[in-house]
Scaffold this motif. Sequence first.
Motif, PDB file in Angstrom:
ATOM      1  N   LEU A 140       0.866  -1.177   0.000  1.00 26.41           N
ATOM      2  CA  LEU A 140       0.000   0.000   0.000  1.00 26.41           C
ATOM      3  C   LEU A 140       0.900   1.223   0.000  1.00 26.41           C
ATOM      4  N   ALA A 141       0.904   1.957  -1.095  1.00 28.83           N
ATOM      5  CA  ALA A 141       1.682   3.188  -1.183  1.00 28.83           C
ATOM      6  C   ALA A 141       0.769   4.352  -0.811  1.00 28.83           C
ATOM      7  N   VAL A 142       0.980   4.906   0.369  1.00 27.80           N
ATOM      8  CA  VAL A 142       0.176   6.040   0.840  1.00 27.80           C
ATOM      9  C   VAL A 142       0.815   7.288   0.250  1.00 27.80           C
ATOM     10  N   ASN A 143       0.294   7.713  -0.890  1.00 23.49           N
ATOM     11  CA  ASN A 143       0.924   8.779  -1.676  1.00 23.49           C
ATOM     12  C   ASN A 143       0.457  10.160  -1.213  1.00 23.49           C
ATOM     13  N   LYS A 144       1.224  11.165  -1.622  1.00 24.55           N
ATOM     14  CA  LYS A 144       0.944  12.579  -1.283  1.00 24.55           C
ATOM     15  C   LYS A 144       0.961  12.781   0.226  1.00 24.55           C
ATOM     16  N   ILE A 145       1.845  12.025   0.888  1.00 26.72           N
ATOM     17  CA  ILE A 145       1.937  12.114   2.348  1.00 26.72           C
ATOM     18  C   ILE A 145       2.435  13.494   2.773  1.00 26.72           C
ATOM     19  N   ASP A 146       3.069  14.220   1.834  1.00 22.27           N
ATOM     20  CA  ASP A 146       3.581  15.558   2.126  1.00 22.27           C
ATOM     21  C   ASP A 146       2.483  16.608   2.147  1.00 22.27           C
ATOM     22  N   LEU A 147       1.268  16.245   1.749  1.00 23.90           N
ATOM     23  CA  LEU A 147       0.183  17.221   1.646  1.00 23.90           C
ATOM     24  C   LEU A 147      -0.774  17.197   2.833  1.00 23.90           C
ATOM     25  N   VAL A 148      -0.510  16.356   3.837  1.00 27.05           N
ATOM     26  CA  VAL A 148      -1.387  16.303   5.011  1.00 27.05           C
ATOM     27  C   VAL A 148      -0.697  16.974   6.193  1.00 27.05           C
ATOM     28  N   ASP A 149      -1.496  17.478   7.119  1.00 26.36           N
ATOM     29  CA  ASP A 149      -0.958  18.258   8.230  1.00 26.36           C
ATOM     30  C   ASP A 149      -0.239  17.393   9.258  1.00 26.36           C
ATOM     31  N   ASP A 150      -0.774  16.218   9.540  1.00 30.98           N
ATOM     32  CA  ASP A 150      -0.183  15.335  10.554  1.00 30.98           C
ATOM     33  C   ASP A 150       0.111  13.984   9.899  1.00 30.98           C
ATOM     34  N   PRO A 151       1.192  13.908   9.112  1.00 27.59           N
ATOM     35  CA  PRO A 151       1.432  12.705   8.311  1.00 27.59           C
ATOM     36  C   PRO A 151       1.605  11.443   9.148  1.00 27.59           C
ATOM     37  N   GLU A 152       2.212  11.543  10.305  1.00 28.00           N
ATOM     38  CA  GLU A 152       2.422  10.343  11.124  1.00 28.00           C
ATOM     39  C   GLU A 152       1.096   9.727  11.548  1.00 28.00           C
ATOM     40  N   THR A 153       0.167  10.561  12.027  1.00 31.73           N
ATOM     41  CA  THR A 153      -1.133  10.065  12.456  1.00 31.73           C
ATOM     42  C   THR A 153      -1.946   9.551  11.269  1.00 31.73           C
ATOM     43  N   VAL A 154      -1.912  10.299  10.177  1.00 35.90           N
ATOM     44  CA  VAL A 154      -2.658   9.887   8.980  1.00 35.90           C
ATOM     45  C   VAL A 154      -2.155   8.543   8.477  1.00 35.90           C
ATOM     46  N   PHE A 155      -0.834   8.391   8.402  1.00 35.26           N
ATOM     47  CA  PHE A 155      -0.270   7.128   7.921  1.00 35.26           C
ATOM     48  C   PHE A 155      -0.634   5.972   8.845  1.00 35.26           C
ATOM     49  N   ALA A 156      -0.579   6.207  10.151  1.00 40.03           N
ATOM     50  CA  ALA A 156      -0.918   5.152  11.115  1.00 40.03           C
ATOM     51  C   ALA A 156      -2.379   4.740  10.983  1.00 40.03           C
ATOM     52  N   GLU A 157      -3.275   5.702  10.813  1.00 41.50           N
ATOM     53  CA  GLU A 157      -4.707   5.391  10.698  1.00 41.50           C
ATOM     54  C   GLU A 157      -5.013   4.643   9.408  1.00 41.50           C
ATOM     55  N   ILE A 158      -4.425   5.091   8.297  1.00 35.32           N
ATOM     56  CA  ILE A 158      -4.661   4.418   7.022  1.00 35.32           C
ATOM     57  C   ILE A 158      -4.093   2.996   7.069  1.00 35.32           C
ATOM     58  N   SER A 159      -2.907   2.842   7.653  1.00 36.05           N
ATOM     59  CA  SER A 159      -2.281   1.518   7.744  1.00 36.05           C
ATOM     60  C   SER A 159      -3.126   0.571   8.576  1.00 36.05           C
ATOM     61  N   ALA A 160      -3.661   1.057   9.696  1.00 41.09           N
ATOM     62  CA  ALA A 160      -4.483   0.213  10.563  1.00 41.09           C
ATOM     63  C   ALA A 160      -5.752  -0.235   9.843  1.00 41.09           C
ATOM     64  N   GLU A 161      -6.401   0.696   9.146  1.00 44.28           N
ATOM     65  CA  GLU A 161      -7.624   0.341   8.415  1.00 44.28           C
ATOM     66  C   GLU A 161      -7.327  -0.653   7.299  1.00 44.28           C
ATOM     67  N   PHE A 162      -6.224  -0.428   6.605  1.00 38.29           N
ATOM     68  CA  PHE A 162      -5.872  -1.325   5.502  1.00 38.29           C
ATOM     69  C   PHE A 162      -5.476  -2.706   6.015  1.00 38.29           C
ATOM     70  N   ASN A 163      -4.777  -2.745   7.142  1.00 39.96           N
ATOM     71  CA  ASN A 163      -4.402  -4.038   7.737  1.00 39.96           C
ATOM     72  C   ASN A 163      -5.622  -4.847   8.121  1.00 39.96           C
ATOM     73  N   THR A 164      -6.623  -4.188   8.658  1.00 38.16           N
ATOM     74  CA  THR A 164      -7.866  -4.883   8.999  1.00 38.16           C
ATOM     75  C   THR A 164      -8.522  -5.461   7.754  1.00 38.16           C
ATOM     76  N   LEU A 165      -8.535  -4.664   6.676  1.00 39.63           N
ATOM     77  CA  LEU A 165      -9.123  -5.118   5.426  1.00 39.63           C
ATOM     78  C   LEU A 165      -8.372  -6.313   4.851  1.00 39.63           C
ATOM     79  N   THR A 166      -7.059  -6.238   4.795  1.00 40.08           N
ATOM     80  CA  THR A 166      -6.284  -7.311   4.168  1.00 40.08           C
ATOM     81  C   THR A 166      -6.324  -8.596   4.982  1.00 40.08           C
ATOM     82  N   LYS A 167      -6.380  -8.486   6.304  1.00 46.96           N
ATOM     83  CA  LYS A 167      -6.524  -9.693   7.130  1.00 46.96           C
ATOM     84  C   LYS A 167      -7.856 -10.371   6.846  1.00 46.96           C
ATOM     85  N   THR A 168      -8.909  -9.560   6.703  1.00 45.62           N
ATOM     86  CA  THR A 168     -10.221 -10.108   6.374  1.00 45.62           C
ATOM     87  C   THR A 168     -10.198 -10.821   5.031  1.00 45.62           C
TER      88      THR A 168
END
Length: 428
Positions: A140-168
């Motif tokens: 999962l390439a989380v692109n345009k990470i430079d355009l969000v205000d809190d990239p660390e939190t955004v990346f962590a939230e997207i990764s968690a949601e995607f991990n749940t999806l892929t495990k399912t």
Amino acid sequence: MTDLLRLATAGSVDDGKSTLVGRLLYDTKSVLADQIDAVTRASVDKGLATPDLSLLVDGLRAEREQGITIDVAYRYFATPKRSFVLADTPGHVQYTRNTVSGASTAQLVILLVDARKGVIEQTRRHAAVLALLGVPKLVLAVNKIDLVDDPETVFAEISAEFNTLTKTLGWSPEDVLEIPVSALHGDNIASRSDNTPYYSGPSLIEHLESVPVDADNTTLGLRFPVQYVIRPRTADYPDYRGYAGQIAAGSVSPGDEIVVLPSGIRTTVERIDTPDGELAIAQTGRSVTLILADEVDISRGDIIASVADAPEPLETFDATVCWLGDKPLRPGARLLLKHGTRTTQAIVGALVERFDEQNLTAVPTPESLELNEIGRISVRVAEPIAADDYRANRRTGSFLLIDPAGGNTLAAGLVGDVLTAVEVGAPA
């Protein structure tokens, strides 16, 4: 580790897929200098401070997406450690069928999301299709990470949601990697970026170079679809009879006992011919000519298989299909079915269920399957096919449904009920 990796890209429109593909080509020095110069000049004309690398691929994509036939473009690039074949597919939702085409042989898929949007409907649709196709590895390439205000939190939230999806959907955590990237600026593409201190994993290219991917399924015995029967009938080769094709699974050596399907005739392999001489062993993916110990009745479309685990020829079977035709599929449709090198007439029986890729549920007994919809159907063929379950082998478990009148491909099919692996329930 194989020295060739087959990969594909998938993502929604405007997620930056063109720029990412252009960046991969640019950073691996896989484009000519005059192409870079042309892109640089065009970028300056657009008032951009840096080259717009999407221009390396967007010209072709624009032509494809505005035509009637939408094709998958293949890109080739390499690093000192590995060579790559990349299937670049359109991002529009109406071209989901091209994701099926591009990812059908992929060993890894790069799925893009826009960091500002996160996991959206098209992301879930693509992930479900990739799971059905049995793609072994996912990035999962989380692109345009430079355009969000809190990239660390955004990346962590997207990764968690995607991990749940892929495990399912059935992926193991070690087969999925999330990477924060900026395709425009090159962050975490060729090398790890100082702009993402919260991320300690590899860059995209580092991961592509090192990810362990089995080149082919090694659990099955020989599967050899006969493509052509070679009988020169010349003075130099008066009795030569060879069977040419590409090994779809397993390996073969002189002396091996084999069975010809669907006839069931048994014999042994006498030798293996190639343009470069005889081989002591040939493995999956190798194109060879087999010489057998006995003269047997074999023609194009037959499969030469190992005796130990030869598949049972099928006349009626269930399959999962992604419908690619503009007109809907309905029960009773009379089509052509192409499996390996064999093409035979087929009748679609019941439409067992339609797959809802958003909710990962089954809708029972639909009246039809529309363009891009996925469902389980029953099929009856005029001539038996020697197919494996798709989950056992992707190459020998897949087929196409073809319009007998126009010759257009109407569906990509997977033998067996692969939907059970990704369904989490049925609607109430």
